[in-house]
Design a protein around this motif. Structure first.
Motif, PDB file in Angstrom:
ATOM      1  N   ALA A 158       0.829  -1.203   0.000  1.00  0.00           N
ATOM      2  CA  ALA A 158       0.000   0.000   0.000  1.00  0.00           C
ATOM      3  C   ALA A 158       0.865   1.255   0.000  1.00  0.00           C
ATOM      4  N   ALA A 162       1.193   4.069  -2.818  1.00  0.00           N
ATOM      5  CA  ALA A 162       0.939   5.460  -2.454  1.00  0.00           C
ATOM      6  C   ALA A 162       2.109   6.350  -2.876  1.00  0.00           C
ATOM      7  N   GLY A 240      -9.133   1.140  -2.262  1.00  0.00           N
ATOM      8  CA  GLY A 240      -8.648   2.007  -1.193  1.00  0.00           C
ATOM      9  C   GLY A 240      -9.403   1.793   0.099  1.00  0.00           C
ATOM     10  N   PHE A 243      -8.094  -1.273   1.987  1.00  0.00           N
ATOM     11  CA  PHE A 243      -6.864  -0.975   2.721  1.00  0.00           C
ATOM     12  C   PHE A 243      -7.115  -0.003   3.869  1.00  0.00           C
ATOM     13  N   GLN A 244      -8.104   0.890   3.705  1.00  0.00           N
ATOM     14  CA  GLN A 244      -8.438   1.825   4.775  1.00  0.00           C
ATOM     15  C   GLN A 244      -8.871   1.076   6.029  1.00  0.00           C
ATOM     16  N   GLY A 250      -5.319   4.384   2.627  1.00  0.00           N
ATOM     17  CA  GLY A 250      -5.452   3.826   1.287  1.00  0.00           C
ATOM     18  C   GLY A 250      -6.525   4.532   0.487  1.00  0.00           C
ATOM     19  N   SER A 348       8.212   1.328   3.006  1.00  0.00           N
ATOM     20  CA  SER A 348       7.713   0.100   2.377  1.00  0.00           C
ATOM     21  C   SER A 348       8.817  -0.946   2.273  1.00  0.00           C
TER      22      SER A 348
END
Length: 360
Positions: A158, A162, A240, A243-244, A250, A348
């Motif tokens: 993610a 981003a 999104g 993932f949020q 996300g 990441s």
């Protein structure tokens, strides 16, 4: 409530929004101190244990609200990598919960500022929230049962996505026109520009029969766009939203890209996106607090919430949300965006290394 009654009330709330916004964390902290279930009697040492989270979250909230992305995109990595250097490591679900609760307050704070400036498309925001809701709930419930190594891997993916999207996004603020007449309350109104009597702020908005929208903010700048492109935005907000709920961010990162890709002006996109992220963060927070038992995962409750952390993170994010507009005016948004993009890429990589270490 009649329009005659609601309009002055809305104007009063927006005129004194700084007062109401800054009172919110005071009420929250007071309520927590007096009524939060802490699992037993606690003293001053308990409540002051994590005072140092205030400056850290203040800085993070200012950065993310300036760029217009989810707060947890910085808060969650901070709690994974930096927090254990000063305290005991946290469980993934607790990390996400703290990030979401803090983010919900911070984004609500900055959202009010965008509403006040007339940069929120209410119809677009409600549609996007409605489409994201089931995915946010699913992601939040999934977070209770996935292994930690999978959580870190997905979080790394993610953040990498981003970072890529941030570098691609053009967050310049120069796409609007400017009218000679001010449209703020009490000022003259250009008869050729919309002046919506039902607006939530001093701006005006009008939509013609073909769906073309003309919006005017409180400074008199006008924006023209269409609300078309719902399918593309739904695809981005669904991924999104998942993932949020799962990682705490996300929907903001993918959402801002999808709106810019469908020709929504950047300032309107950022303002509308704040509302979407704030509402989905609130929803995800509720699921994280109460939803563990629904999927047979970790049973979280109000009593397991780290209240001595959120009493500092919530006021910090609210204050950061109010500071962000001033930072945005003082600094180039692209500078902050590039800094955050590089930071995401580094984090990441660290998360992938951590996940690989857990597998080995």
């Amino acid at each position: 409530m009649s329009s005659d009654t609601s309009d002055p009330l809305q104007k009063t709330l927006l005129k004194y929004q700084h007062v109401f916004v800054l009172l919110a964390p005071v009420v929250f902290v007071t309520t927590v101190l007096l009524a939060a279930p802490t699992g037993g009697s606690v003293g001053v040492d308990y409540w002051l244990e994590f005072w140092w989270l205030f400056p850290a979250f203040l800085l993070g909230a200012t950065i993310v609200n300036t760029v217009g992305i989810s707060g947890s995109a910085l808060f969650v990595p901070f709690l994974i990598f930096i927090f254990p250097l000063f305290a005991a490591p946290l469980e993934p679900e607790t990390i996400v919960k703290v990030g979401l609760i803090s983010e919900a307050f911070g984004l609500s704070s900055s959202s009010i500022a965008f509403i006040q400036y007339g940069l929120v498309d209410r119809r677009l925001a409600l549609t996007l929230v409605g489409g994201a809701v089931p995915f946010v709930v699913a992601g939040a419930l999934l977070s209770f049962v996935i292994p930690e190594v999978v959580f870190h891997s997905l979080l790394g993916l993610a953040l990498l996505a981003a970072s890529y999207l941030l570098f691609r996004a053009d967050l310049g603020h120069d796409e609007s026109g400017s009218s000679d007449e001010a449209v703020a309350d009490g000022g003259p109104v250009d008869p050729d520009l919309p002046n919506d009597a039902e607006k939530l702020g001093p701006a005006g908005v009008a939509t013609d029969a073909d769906g073309n929208v003309t919006r005017v903010d409180r400074d008199g700048d006008d924006y023209s766009y269409t609300r078309g492109g719902y399918t593309r935005r739904f695809a981005n907000y669904s991924v999104g939203g998942l993932f949020q709920g799962l990682a705490g961010f996300g929907v903001g990162e993918l959402g801002i890209i999808s709106m810019l890709g469908t020709k929504v002006p950047v300032r309107v996109a950022i303002g509308t996106n704040h509302i979407v992220v704030a509402l989905t963060a609130i929803l995800a927070s509720l699921v994280h607090v109460f939803g563990g038992g629904l999927v047979g995962g970790h049973s979280l409750s109000l009593a397991t919430t780290p209240w001595n952390m959120v009493v500092f993170t919530v006021p910090a994010t609210v204050l950061g949300g109010q500071i962000a507009p001033y930072v945005s005016n003082a600094l180039e948004t692209s500078t902050i965006k590039n800094f955050v993009g590089v930071l995401f890429a580094i984090i990441s990589v660290a998360l992938f290394v951590m996940a690989a270490g857990n597998v080995i």
